[in-house]
Design a protein around this motif. Sequence first.
Motif, PDB file in Angstrom:
ATOM      1  N   PRO A 186     -64.001   3.034 -44.183  1.00 36.09           N
ATOM      2  CA  PRO A 186     -63.712   2.641 -45.570  1.00 36.09           C
ATOM      3  C   PRO A 186     -63.475   3.850 -46.463  1.00 36.09           C
ATOM      4  O   PRO A 186     -63.977   4.946 -46.202  1.00 36.09           O
ATOM      5  N   VAL A 188     -64.312   5.094 -50.025  1.00 33.52           N
ATOM      6  CA  VAL A 188     -65.277   4.828 -51.089  1.00 33.52           C
ATOM      7  C   VAL A 188     -65.052   5.832 -52.205  1.00 33.52           C
ATOM      8  O   VAL A 188     -65.016   7.048 -51.968  1.00 33.52           O
ATOM      9  N   THR A 257     -58.789   2.997 -53.220  1.00 35.74           N
ATOM     10  CA  THR A 257     -60.140   2.831 -52.714  1.00 35.74           C
ATOM     11  C   THR A 257     -60.390   1.410 -52.235  1.00 35.74           C
ATOM     12  O   THR A 257     -59.731   0.455 -52.664  1.00 35.74           O
ATOM     13  N   ASP A 258     -61.381   1.297 -51.324  1.00 35.34           N
ATOM     14  CA  ASP A 258     -61.842  -0.002 -50.842  1.00 35.34           C
ATOM     15  C   ASP A 258     -63.113  -0.443 -51.544  1.00 35.34           C
ATOM     16  O   ASP A 258     -63.296  -1.631 -51.822  1.00 35.34           O
ATOM     17  N   ILE A 259     -64.009   0.507 -51.808  1.00 33.39           N
ATOM     18  CA  ILE A 259     -65.290   0.226 -52.450  1.00 33.39           C
ATOM     19  C   ILE A 259     -65.516   1.263 -53.538  1.00 33.39           C
ATOM     20  O   ILE A 259     -65.190   2.439 -53.361  1.00 33.39           O
ATOM     21  N   VAL A 286     -61.755  -4.656 -56.893  1.00 32.47           N
ATOM     22  CA  VAL A 286     -62.400  -3.786 -55.912  1.00 32.47           C
ATOM     23  C   VAL A 286     -63.905  -4.026 -55.971  1.00 32.47           C
ATOM     24  O   VAL A 286     -64.483  -4.059 -57.064  1.00 32.47           O
ATOM     25  N   PRO A 287     -64.578  -4.206 -54.840  1.00 37.10           N
ATOM     26  CA  PRO A 287     -66.036  -4.408 -54.857  1.00 37.10           C
ATOM     27  C   PRO A 287     -66.765  -3.195 -55.432  1.00 37.10           C
ATOM     28  O   PRO A 287     -66.363  -2.053 -55.234  1.00 37.10           O
ATOM     29  N   ILE A 289     -70.563  -1.212 -55.965  1.00 32.30           N
ATOM     30  CA  ILE A 289     -71.964  -0.985 -55.633  1.00 32.30           C
ATOM     31  C   ILE A 289     -72.523  -0.049 -56.697  1.00 32.30           C
ATOM     32  O   ILE A 289     -72.014   1.063 -56.887  1.00 32.30           O
ATOM     33  N   VAL A 343     -73.219   0.548 -48.410  1.00 36.46           N
ATOM     34  CA  VAL A 343     -71.797   0.843 -48.217  1.00 36.46           C
ATOM     35  C   VAL A 343     -71.325   0.353 -46.856  1.00 36.46           C
ATOM     36  O   VAL A 343     -70.261  -0.266 -46.723  1.00 36.46           O
ATOM     37  N   GLN A 346     -71.159  -3.505 -46.835  1.00 38.34           N
ATOM     38  CA  GLN A 346     -70.009  -4.000 -47.594  1.00 38.34           C
ATOM     39  C   GLN A 346     -68.712  -3.784 -46.825  1.00 38.34           C
ATOM     40  O   GLN A 346     -67.832  -4.645 -46.815  1.00 38.34           O
ATOM     41  N   ALA A 347     -68.578  -2.637 -46.137  1.00 37.77           N
ATOM     42  CA  ALA A 347     -67.369  -2.386 -45.351  1.00 37.77           C
ATOM     43  C   ALA A 347     -67.276  -3.342 -44.173  1.00 37.77           C
ATOM     44  O   ALA A 347     -66.179  -3.803 -43.816  1.00 37.77           O
ATOM     45  N   MET A 350     -66.095  -6.713 -45.402  1.00 37.49           N
ATOM     46  CA  MET A 350     -64.668  -6.708 -45.742  1.00 37.49           C
ATOM     47  C   MET A 350     -63.794  -6.682 -44.494  1.00 37.49           C
ATOM     48  O   MET A 350     -62.636  -7.101 -44.552  1.00 37.49           O
TER      49      MET A 350
END
Length: 718
Positions: A186, A188, A257-259, A286-287, A289, A343, A346-347, A350
Amino acid sequence: MFFRAFVRTLARSHYCSTRYCRSGIGQHLAIRAPGSPVTTVIKNNATRRNIYTCDVLCKRRKTGEEKKSDRIIEYSPKKKKHGAKLEGIVDVWRHISVQELANSMQRSLEDVQEIMLYVKGADNIEPNARLDDLKIIQEIVNKSGAKTRIVSAPEDDSVDSDELGKHHDITPRPPAPPELLKPRPPVVTVMGHVDHGKTTLLDSLRGAAVAAGEAGGITQHIGAFTVKLDNGEQVTFLDTPGHAAFSAMRARGAHVTDIIVLVIAAEDGVMAQTREVIQLALNEKVPIIVAINKIDKPEADIEKTKRDLMQMGLVLEDQGGDIQAIPISALKGTNLELLTEAVSTQATIMGLKAEPTGLIEGVVVESKTDPNRGKLSTAIVTRGTLRKGAVLVSGLAHAKVRGLFDHNGKPMTQAPPGTPVEILGWRELPLAGDIILEVESEKKAHSVLRWREHEAKHHKAEEAIDEIRKKEEEHLTKYRAERDARRLAGKFRMRYGPREKEIVDHDDVPRVSIIVKGDVHGSVEALLDVFDTYTSNERCQLDVVHYGVGNVTEGDIELAKTFNAIIYGFSVPAPTNAPKSVAIRCYDVIYRLIDDLKKELSSKLPPVEVEEVVGEANVLQQFFINEGRKEVPVAGCRCVKGLLKKAHKFRLLRNDEVLYEGHLESMRHLKNEVDSIKKDVECGLRFKDPKILPQPGDTIICYTTRLEEQETDWDPGF
């Protein structure tokens, strides 16, 4: 004559063994068979001569028509571009398909697929599968008992030339089928307000002291690097600046970005850049955290921070939402394991996957010019596997990759999807945020660049045409209004004055010209965005003469001499041999550069006259005194504030309306002429203008003026 007679006789009978011919002097020659030596005896002078002849001398003579015709020269046929097809040599090229490889090897598809089973890395044996690595291709051919020759990919002759003329640009490939997708790390992005501990958090994650190397402890660039977590997984982190000036750079970080890990200091709570990051994440879907940092400080308030996030629309897990909020201490390493687990979880949820084969696609994160290595760019590979020798196109820039490096500067052999990589080999500097696409050859890259340059010029021309039409409409509207006004005024009332200037001179307006050079494109872009917020050009003009990426060059110095400009360098060293006549100022922190520019703008502004009130008096009575044959009015007053001085200026107010402004003719206390009157002391004031008649109830203000330097009202937002 002898030779002509000899050839003529020999041509009549070529195959004779011995023949006589008559020479020009009437003698006979004995001639043997052609090609053999002949002993010639001439009776007159008894000369012996050997004559040799062959079949070439016996050719037929050309006719007159043949002599007049053009000479035809026949050349040997040219060789092919890649030479003749040699036995045992197989032509291969990058991104060749399995079927094309079988055709080039002149073997069946099944044989090639069977060979690929014994080659490491040749996993996909489908006929349409593309082989990206030349080493794998060469190993397949070598196992078949042949040698390879690397050539360019053949052009598709089946495509119509008209179609080629219509489509010169390239676009990302369509989505890959699910069976070709493989898991990827991912990406981040760590975001948040300035000085909330983003870089310190990344230092703790990868065990490197980066924050100490940043100017003023503030991140000025986007840093991309890979971190290997304790569970063995790899995560690509982007460290974006939290300063207000780098909003465009933070936006680029949100796009790739993914997260998003949103870092919030527990002592400060939600700040301006925190709100901006939340808005970016919601817009991009985008998620998030949340990492509540600095919990080790005594003034930390975690619950207040959670309430502030709730007001911003983020529902945390302990409040029934799906957003994880983890209290950490980046400096002491508290709860960092919980953050990395969040992290990784969450990845996993997804299910991030990408296609590792085919032409690569990526995004430029940052670009810069290195004085030793040339033009470099930091990019994130989103699809395909990047290797040396690949031809890339990004915007109006292209590159043939000469080197790949990781965030530590170590060389890399390949960069799979989700990997940050520094690319060496750009011909021009790509712009941060542009998409990177790979093409088959440099010829294709040049074709794409020509198409894009043509489209850019065409778009610019259309914008210019629209602007011209708009100005024409304004001119016609003004002209018609003036024409109608002249017609209404009548024939004999038309007056044509001098024509107004179309180009207004601004010589009376002070001007500050600057040249901006930065180490990376993102920093220069951020500075230009800050300069766009300057709106006081009517007071002092701010002209950006030139901007670029890299060190200050001699061309920049000559340009600064021409325009009397100041060279501002951001994170670049100042040249040692620069002349003293050119001002070169280098900074590492953006707000210090802006503060210096604000001082320069303020110094160009002319000083203004500032009024300072010294005293105030009320008029109690008006009376007249005789001065010669004239009666002049005098105001009987009492000083109620401050001090009245005769040398200063006075202003007479009646119902907040100014009746007089100027100096006094006389100031008396009782019958004595004085220079000043203190508070609560009565006096008589006589103005220089005898027409001014003060009345009871009026107010007299005593004031003085002084010149004060102006300061620009430019507010860049920090």
